[in-house]
Enzyme design. Structure first.
Site, mmCIF file in Angstrom:
data_model
loop_
_atom_site.group_PDB
_atom_site.id
_atom_site.type_symbol
_atom_site.label_atom_id
_atom_site.label_comp_id
_atom_site.label_asym_id
_atom_site.label_seq_id
_atom_site.Cartn_x
_atom_site.Cartn_y
_atom_site.Cartn_z
ATOM 1 N N ILE A 98 0.821 -1.213 0.000
ATOM 2 C CA ILE A 98 0.000 0.000 0.000
ATOM 3 C C ILE A 98 0.859 1.270 0.000
ATOM 4 O O ILE A 98 0.374 2.342 -0.311
ATOM 5 C CB ILE A 98 -0.964 0.017 1.201
ATOM 6 C CG1 ILE A 98 -0.209 0.075 2.532
ATOM 7 C CG2 ILE A 98 -1.879 -1.215 1.166
ATOM 8 C CD1 ILE A 98 -1.107 0.296 3.750
ATOM 9 N N LYS A 99 2.102 1.161 0.385
ATOM 10 C CA LYS A 99 3.051 2.294 0.386
ATOM 11 C C LYS A 99 2.437 3.576 0.933
ATOM 12 O O LYS A 99 2.641 4.657 0.385
ATOM 13 C CB LYS A 99 3.629 2.514 -1.016
ATOM 14 C CG LYS A 99 4.503 1.348 -1.499
ATOM 15 C CD LYS A 99 5.268 1.674 -2.771
ATOM 16 C CE LYS A 99 6.178 0.542 -3.228
ATOM 17 N NZ LYS A 99 5.490 -0.693 -3.647
#
Lengths: 295, 295
Positions: A98-99
């Site tokens: 998901i960074k």
């Protein structure tokens, strides 16, 4: 449930594998059999189901890339959660790619959304986090991870061509930006030292052997999530330097080279092409881990 | 539809305002009247509807923070889209505060998800982007922005306490990490020069006047999105140095100090407390913009 780092260690030992299969599903590249029966996010989920079943004997974790799910809006979000549940039902760990990263109160909301175990929404066992905002953008994820027996992988050095533009900048006081981030990861992961590895890992691209050795030195107790093997050009042999002295500490992600293995082998049933690609890479990585412990 | 930078310029001129209202909705802090009638994401949307109506005369844009929506899963995603549509129906621009950033093919998927205009899902007029992966993590957003008359705000210097841990690191060749990112933003925004500002803006926290002046010098044609005013401690007067020589080029975001203005004024109807807070800050920012052009 035991701590994330221990669950990873147990999975790696049980399967004698450090393979993570990334799910970056693009509709246009799915097998015709899948898209004949389903469209949009339903096709993505149907494909994920087959991929998970095919690679489960060889992989320790699945890494769904949420961007590809977000293209379908709310229905994509549901598909992302279904993918998590499917992988976990096969005993696989799930690393949500998901960074995310934001200021403290917002990071806490992201951490709640993506790591807090709940009955109504499946959540990942670990997520990837961007460090650009510094400690107060990462600590809420660390806290949520520890409260939920989950983990993190902080972006230290990515595998894309322009990664070095910021990450490799040399600092006035010595070292580089990625080394400074590595020092922070080491600090964020600091715990009672009772286990070989901590719950705060690092994303470290399969770049040069020197870079991997340097970052391993800076983060001796971090699980490394190594992207860039396969479609992005890295090989299993490139990553020998990433392993700890115990031949552990590394998870290697391959996405497109496994997901779309059927494209290069039209003569083979697509599920078998995917399973074969996972098995082959698992074996290559096993050799790399062995090389890392051979004097 | 005209280019994003021109739409911002037109909105700022029409309303004589550079105020952006951030929507960081936390259920526990919503007015009792809202939570009496609705729960979960429905309460968030109901609150957003009232906030948007209250601030529309004073603000040029709304900045929904997607993290708070993600805590509700797929239903939250739908609420995020509803919030976008509500704001746009009031003639407000929408800056989706998503802080995404990833390698090229993934960044393209995020850009498609969040910027591509489509009939089935409302999308924002601009989004925030994290630069840690360098050019090939940002260019797909630039391309999508240009193809959709949308914009970007790249994180250059954030407003949180630990922002400097990475962003203020001093480089061997001079300057700091945030200055290097600023140079990249200038490059990414490069266009035919026919307008005062480009479609690639920058998030620049309301830190010191010196820092703002330095970053304005490095990005003369970038719209600055300035967080940190209000609950995070910055004041309108602090940001005089952020404006361009024309007294434009700045959007100032306030979130909690407006959304929860009713908490400090229990004697006033909550909608009025919110509208008053927006009007007051709009006026203060107008003075700051005027000060920026006074010799």
């Amino acid at each position: 449930m035991s701590r994330f780092s221990e669950r990873v260690s147990a999975a790696v030992a049980a399967k004698n594998s450090c393979l993570v299969v990334g799910l970056d599903p693009v509709l246009a590249r799915l097998p015709a059999e899948v898209t004949a029966d389903a469209t949009g996010p339903a096709a993505i989920t149907a494909f994920a189901r087959e991929v998970i079943a095919a690679v489960a004997p060889f992989a320790v974790a699945i890494k769904p890339q949420i961007a590809f799910y977000e293209t379908f809006g709310a229905a994509g979000w549901t598909a992302y959660e279904e993918t998590i549940a499917l992988a976990q039902s096969h005993g696989l760990l799930v690393i949500g790619d998901i960074k995310r990263g934001d200021i403290g109160s917002t990071a806490a909301a992201y951490a709640e959304a993506h790591l807090q175990r709940r009955t109504d929404h499946p959540t990942a066992d670990a997520v990837t986090v961007n460090p650009y905002l510094g400690s107060d953008g990462v600590r809420p994820f660390v806290d949520a991870a520890r409260a939920n027996d989950a983990g993190l992988f902080v972006l230290v050095r990515t595998s894309n061509p322009s990664a070095g533009e910021i990450q490799a900048l040399e600092l006035r006081d010595g070292g580089t930006v990625d080394e400074r981030v590595a020092a922070l990861v080491n600090e964020w992961g600091s715990d009672d030292g009772s286990t070989p590895y901590t719950d705060v890992g690092a994303v470290v691209g399969a770049t040069t052997s020197t870079a991997l050795a340097r970052l391993r030195g800076a983060m001796p107790r971090a699980w490394f999530l190594v992207p860039g093997v396969g479609a992005q050009g890295g090989t299993a042999a490139d990553i020998v330097a990433a392993f700890g002295a115990d031949g552990r500490g590394v998870l290697v992600n391959a996405s497109r080279s496994i997901l779309y293995a059927h494209e290069a082998r039209p003569d083979v049933p697509w599920r078998k092409a995917i399973a074969d690609a996972a098995q082959t890479l698992r074996d290559e990585l096993r050799d790399a881990a062995r090389a890392a412990t051979t004097p």
